[in-house]
Design an enzyme around this catalytic site. Structure first.
Site, PDB file in Angstrom:
ATOM      1  CG  ASP A   1      -1.816   1.219   1.282  1.00 11.22           C
ATOM      2  OD1 ASP A   1      -1.992   1.873   0.235  1.00 11.22           O
ATOM      3  OD2 ASP A   1      -2.302   1.536   2.387  1.00 11.22           O
TER       4      ASP A   1
ATOM      5  N   GLY B   1      14.519  -8.822   3.273  1.00 14.50           N
ATOM      6  CA  GLY B   1      15.735  -8.071   3.578  1.00 14.50           C
ATOM      7  C   GLY B   1      17.007  -8.863   3.383  1.00 14.50           C
TER       8      GLY B   1
ATOM      9  CG  ASP C   1      17.481  -4.923   0.954  1.00 14.63           C
ATOM     10  OD1 ASP C   1      17.634  -4.791  -0.274  1.00 14.63           O
ATOM     11  OD2 ASP C   1      16.373  -4.847   1.510  1.00 14.63           O
TER      12      ASP C   1
END
Length: 327
Positions: free
Chosen positions: A106, A267, A270
């Site tokens: 969203d 993650g 990353d």
């Protein structure tokens, strides 16, 4: 002097309790996440100085993100504030085989997607820095965000910084054709490309007989100094394998494969970028591969986007540390 500057969106992350579908949840766990903030925070965790550039709404949600970045030691002095903007959100539902985990976004019309009346002085922001990192996720947010990604990369290249880019394709944000149209022109500005075989095929249309050929073809076509390809094996939703390879100067760099009992894989890519860039900036490509794999493997054993693993834990794992209790 800041070692690494990153640019991109951070969001409020809302997770259903483990074992509950989003439809069942009566409470949600709140955290902060976003690829480029994850990288800035991880680099600070490993001991380099980092700064994160973004745009946040000037409200409580924006301050939650700023405070979390500060907690990790990330410089947020170049973050812009939008009094009327909104914070992007995303929702996490944890899976269990055969049902995969899933993410619901969203994040439309977020402050960084809109970038209303925002001007980043990239020359000033990057002065004295060593490297700049961003990802395809930010480029996917809007035309304005994509334009800012290009400006940042151009300024970093002009300043002589090492430029790093994670292709990071997200099918729920854009279509392959648009992703290629926006990102392929950026590749001439990139020194270090971090990607997967799947993303490379989807976005850049490059395939090979194996991931080594893919890395070689990427370097040959776009002139990257380094190509890093992460390799995940899905044994089950809660058990994965993880490793990576890098290709630089005609040489391949390999590492061990980790078997991970997953707690939260979000993650993980990353965290690899963190360890890889840290190793590259403080050592060499081989160090980057080993440190990236270890930092990522450790991250995926704990909850949330951000990585709370320590440098000592990474070094121990690289040396072959086991899983016995540390007393």
């Amino acid at each position: 002097m800041t070692d690494v500057v990153t640019f991109g969106e951070a969001m409020i992350r809302l997770s259903a309790p483990v074992g509950r579908r989003l439809e069942q949840a009566t409470s949600l766990d709140l955290a902060v996440g976003g690829a480029e903030l994850n990288v800035a925070a991880g680099l600070a965790r490993l001991g380099l100085s980092s700064a994160w550039v973004s745009c946040l709404p000037d409200n409580a949600l924006g301050r939650i993100v700023r405070n979390k970045a500060r907690e990790f030691g990330v410089d947020v002095s170049s973050v812009a504030w939008d009094r009327t903007g909104r914070m992007g959100l995303y929702f996490v539902e944890y899976g269990a085989s055969p049902r995969p985990s899933s993410v619901l976004y969203d994040r439309g019309n977020s402050a960084i997607a809109e970038l209303r009346d925002v001007h980043f002085d990239w020359k000033a922001i990057l002065t004295g820095c060593r490297a700049y990192h961003t990802t395809g996720i930010t480029a996917a947010l809007s035309d304005r965000a994509a334009s800012e990604v290009a400006k940042g990369l151009s300024a970093a290249r002009a300043a002589g910084l090492l430029t790093s880019y994670d292709l990071n394709y997200r099918a729920r944000l854009w279509r392959p054709e648009r992703a290629r149209q926006v990102q392929e022109p950026l590749m001439s500005l990139v020194d270090v490309l971090i990607t997967t075989e799947e993303d490379t095929k989807t976005v850049l249309g490059i395939e090979g007989t194996d991931y080594r050929e893919v890395a070689r073809r990427l370097a040959d076509k776009y002139g990257f100094k380094v190509v890093a390809i992460t390799l995940r094996g899905d044994t089950s939703v809660l058990r994965n394998t993880w490793t990576s390879i890098a290709y630089a100067g005609g040489v391949f760099f390999d590492d061990r494969t980790y078997e991970i009992e997953l707690f939260d894989r979000i993650g993980g890519g990353d965290a690899f970028a963190d360890g890889f860039l840290h190793g590259l900036l403080t050592g060499d490509v081989a160090t980057g591969v080993r440190r990236g794999n270890a930092f990522s493997a450790l991250k995926q054993t704990s909850w949330g986007d951000l990585n709370y693993a320590t440098r000592d834990e990474v070094d121990s794992l690289v040396r072959g540390g086991g899983t016995r209790i540390v007393r």
